[in-house]
Design an enzyme around this catalytic site. Sequence first.
Site, PDB file in Angstrom:
ATOM      1  CD  GLU A  91       8.867 -26.509 -14.266  1.00 19.16           C
ATOM      2  OE1 GLU A  91       8.805 -27.732 -14.505  1.00 19.16           O
ATOM      3  OE2 GLU A  91       9.383 -25.688 -15.060  1.00 19.16           O
ATOM      4  CG  HIS A 138       6.032 -30.160 -17.140  1.00 19.36           C
ATOM      5  ND1 HIS A 138       5.800 -30.588 -18.430  1.00 19.36           N
ATOM      6  CD2 HIS A 138       6.841 -29.065 -17.252  1.00 19.36           C
ATOM      7  CE1 HIS A 138       6.422 -29.796 -19.284  1.00 19.36           C
ATOM      8  NE2 HIS A 138       7.059 -28.859 -18.600  1.00 19.36           N
ATOM      9  CD  GLU A 189       8.488 -27.331 -21.703  1.00 16.69           C
ATOM     10  OE1 GLU A 189       8.170 -26.309 -21.061  1.00 16.69           O
ATOM     11  OE2 GLU A 189       8.929 -28.356 -21.152  1.00 16.69           O
TER      12      GLU A 189
END
Length: 309
Positions: free
Chosen positions: A131, A134, A201
């Site tokens: 995460e 990202h 991803e």
Amino acid sequence: MNGMKTTMLLAALTALFMALGYTLGGSGGAIIALLVAAGMNLFTFWNADRIVLSMHGAREVDAQSAPDFYNLVRELAQRAQLPMPRVYVIDQDAPNAFATGRNPENAAVAATTGLLSMLSREEVAGVMAHELGHVKNRDTLIMTMVATIAGAISMLANFGLFFRGGDHENGHGNIVASLLAVIVAPFAAMIVQMAISRTREYGADRAGAEISGNPQALASALAKISGRAQMIPNPVAERNPAAAQLYIVPTHVSELFSTHPATEKRIAALQDIAAEMGGPLLARPASASAPSPFSAPPRRRSALDPNGR
């Protein structure tokens, strides 16, 4: 290069939104669609984190209310050389996690209680490093904006089923054209949305492996949670399908329509990354019975509950 791809994909969704508006309402409809898209983008830019966190009923935690989880995220953020994000927990059995925010300085990360209770500390670290990947790649804003516009395209298409109008003299009110737009537009939006999500991803998996230094732990976490995430109901994703692209693994969808690459392919890519980093390959997922430091104690709702209930 990543910024250029982001701009092109966002422009493609906006153009699709305008084309649908033009088909349903002529040149006036296209102008209105452009203004609406611009307004949504502006609103989402400043409120992306609030939109997503409120949608999930997330509650913020800190070093006092959730010391293990909060300190783990802080350690990973320091490794990634990122500002400390706000940390949230979602009271939901479905194991998942996501990041949001318009930039690294205004980022937030969240994980469900289902994920925290299922995984070992190393696996949770792998997921949260993903995460933060990202965040580091600046994916969080565009993912929320794409979800917003894709949702608006579907909404406008549904609206067009009942109210088809436009300049009939110029042929803009043609029923066949309107029906075609209503049917094709949501699928086209979904394809663009999938393209932007699947690419990111893989990028976040690589960044997460580098941040945590343990790609095997992320691979193990993906193997554990992917099946459970599709079996356990996720009310938020059911009400707002566009939110599915935010999660680390998809929910209740087939691979054909998934916003994520197949989990097996992601694990294989992480195996390659582990080999590049010189670490041992993951033979099988870590034991599901391994205790988690984030598990709720007996007869208590959650160890992470700041009110101690």
